[in-house]
Design a protein around this motif. Structure first.
Motif, PDB file in Angstrom:
ATOM      1  N   TYR A  51       0.864  -1.179   0.000  1.00  0.00           N
ATOM      2  CA  TYR A  51       0.000   0.000   0.000  1.00  0.00           C
ATOM      3  C   TYR A  51       0.903   1.232   0.000  1.00  0.00           C
ATOM      4  O   TYR A  51       1.343   1.695   1.051  1.00  0.00           O
ATOM      5  CB  TYR A  51      -0.911   0.017   1.229  1.00  0.00           C
ATOM      6  CG  TYR A  51      -1.846  -1.173   1.299  1.00  0.00           C
ATOM      7  CD1 TYR A  51      -3.049  -1.168   0.604  1.00  0.00           C
ATOM      8  CD2 TYR A  51      -1.502  -2.302   2.044  1.00  0.00           C
ATOM      9  CE1 TYR A  51      -3.919  -2.257   0.669  1.00  0.00           C
ATOM     10  CE2 TYR A  51      -2.350  -3.398   2.101  1.00  0.00           C
ATOM     11  CZ  TYR A  51      -3.550  -3.367   1.416  1.00  0.00           C
ATOM     12  OH  TYR A  51      -4.398  -4.453   1.467  1.00  0.00           O
ATOM     13  N   GLY A  52       1.202   1.725  -1.204  1.00  0.00           N
ATOM     14  CA  GLY A  52       2.134   2.841  -1.327  1.00  0.00           C
ATOM     15  C   GLY A  52       3.523   2.417  -0.884  1.00  0.00           C
ATOM     16  O   GLY A  52       4.081   1.434  -1.393  1.00  0.00           O
ATOM     17  N   ARG A  53       4.080   3.127   0.106  1.00  0.00           N
ATOM     18  CA  ARG A  53       5.405   2.780   0.623  1.00  0.00           C
ATOM     19  C   ARG A  53       5.340   1.730   1.731  1.00  0.00           C
ATOM     20  O   ARG A  53       6.369   1.223   2.161  1.00  0.00           O
ATOM     21  CB  ARG A  53       6.108   4.028   1.161  1.00  0.00           C
ATOM     22  CG  ARG A  53       6.398   5.066   0.080  1.00  0.00           C
ATOM     23  CD  ARG A  53       7.133   6.249   0.676  1.00  0.00           C
ATOM     24  NE  ARG A  53       7.448   7.239  -0.340  1.00  0.00           N
ATOM     25  CZ  ARG A  53       8.102   8.385  -0.098  1.00  0.00           C
ATOM     26  NH1 ARG A  53       8.475   8.655   1.151  1.00  0.00           N
ATOM     27  NH2 ARG A  53       8.347   9.236  -1.066  1.00  0.00           N
ATOM     28  N   ASN A  54       4.148   1.460   2.190  1.00  0.00           N
ATOM     29  CA  ASN A  54       3.994   0.515   3.295  1.00  0.00           C
ATOM     30  C   ASN A  54       3.499  -0.841   2.808  1.00  0.00           C
ATOM     31  O   ASN A  54       3.008  -0.975   1.679  1.00  0.00           O
ATOM     32  CB  ASN A  54       3.024   1.082   4.336  1.00  0.00           C
ATOM     33  CG  ASN A  54       3.571   2.320   5.020  1.00  0.00           C
ATOM     34  OD1 ASN A  54       4.765   2.404   5.287  1.00  0.00           O
ATOM     35  ND2 ASN A  54       2.708   3.285   5.275  1.00  0.00           N
ATOM     36  N   ILE A  55       3.631  -1.828   3.666  1.00  0.00           N
ATOM     37  CA  ILE A  55       3.193  -3.188   3.371  1.00  0.00           C
ATOM     38  C   ILE A  55       2.332  -3.690   4.516  1.00  0.00           C
ATOM     39  O   ILE A  55       2.361  -3.127   5.617  1.00  0.00           O
ATOM     40  CB  ILE A  55       4.402  -4.136   3.173  1.00  0.00           C
ATOM     41  CG1 ILE A  55       5.314  -4.083   4.411  1.00  0.00           C
ATOM     42  CG2 ILE A  55       5.160  -3.818   1.897  1.00  0.00           C
ATOM     43  CD1 ILE A  55       6.417  -5.106   4.398  1.00  0.00           C
TER      44      ILE A  55
END
Length: 292
Positions: A51-55
């Motif tokens: 999710y964007g830069r996050n997981i």
């Protein structure tokens, strides 16, 4: 399965960000991504959604997280055992011991046992007596030193029986010139700390209720905390002799006779399930151990 990759996975599950994982491990972010892909191929399932830069862990990833923690824990446990063997220890014996015994007899046991059996490593876990039998039964420990006998399915050997005394903080007088302390007045005028031993308090409280005109009970379930409170002069209690011997000799506590009460005794047991050589040696050693 590479434990280093599993460690990378667990960090990714914790921080939910590959960049942070890379910084923690001092490697590049592409290296982290590559390791996670390797693990997904080996397992045959997707571990993270991006999710964007996050997981975020997938359902499959959450399931594997639990398994990975157990595998890493077992790996570290095995490494510890191997290191112990290399240091000269041939076996670890796991002993559960009650808080009361941990404060009274454990130090002497450790010193004498390790000298007698230098190639055996002791692993000590402090548990309430009520939990020790279950730990022995389930094989979580090899032996238990408890204030309670064990389940019928395991062996219980009574090690020691000792008296229980009413104690209060020393009043500063010597035994010849000091005033006589009346147990009934003492018990009616101060807090009585109860429930610091698993066997004798219910019967003792019944006696107190019928023998005293007024009383104030306070539950403190640890014997060493009870002793600390008594030493501070906050109240009084009934404690086994082994836990108060030193303070009596040092003149910090006083034993007060209570002839109107039938004082209980406190027992100590060793619990074990198997009679293998290591356990048998320990049982024999403890059975011959002098408990003051």
């Amino acid at each position: 399965m590479d434990t280093r990759i599993m460690q990378t996975f667990l960090l990714a599950a914790k921080y939910e960000n590959f960049r942070m994982v890379a910084e923690k491990l001092y490697i590049t972010q592409p290296a982290v991504t590559f390791q996670i892909r390797q693990l997904e191929e080996e397992l045959g399932g997707k571990l993270f959604n991006k999710y964007g830069r996050n997981i975020q862990l997938t359902e499959f990833g959450r399931l594997f997280e639990k398994e990975a923690k157990e595998m890493i824990a077992q790996y570290e446990k095995s490494i510890t055992r191997l290191n112990s063997f290399q240091q000269g220890f041939q076996r670890t014996i796991r002993v559960a011991i009650s808080p009361l015994m941990a404060e009274t007899i454990l130090p002497s046991i450790l010193v004498r046992y390790t000298k007698t059996f230098p190639n055996v490593e002791l692993s000590i876990e402090v548990l309430e007596s009520i939990k020790i039998s279950d730990a022995v039964e389930k094989g979580e420990v090899d032996l238990g030193l408890s204030c309670l006998p064990g389940f019928p399915t395991i062996k219980s050997l009574k090690l020691h029986e000792e008296s229980v005394s009413l104690v209060c903080r020393h009043d500063g007088y010597d035994s010849e010139t000091g005033p006589i302390i009346d147990a009934q007045n003492l018990l009616e005028s101060t807090i009585i700390f109860t429930d610091n031993h698993p066997t004798y308090w219910e019967r003792l409280k019944e006696q107190l209720k019928t023998s005293l005109s007024t009383y104030k009970l306070m539950k403190v379930n640890q014997s060493y905390v009870t002793k600390r409170f008594v030493l501070e002069g906050i109240g009084v209690s009934f404690l086994p002799k082994s836990i108060i011997n030193r303070e009596i000799l040092e003149g910090r506590l006083l034993e007060v006779p209570a002839p109107f009460l039938t004082l209980p005794t406190a027992n100590m047991y060793i619990l074990y399930k198997y009679e293998q050589q290591m356990e048998s040696d320990f049982v024999k050693f403890i059975s011959n151990f002098y408990i003051s």
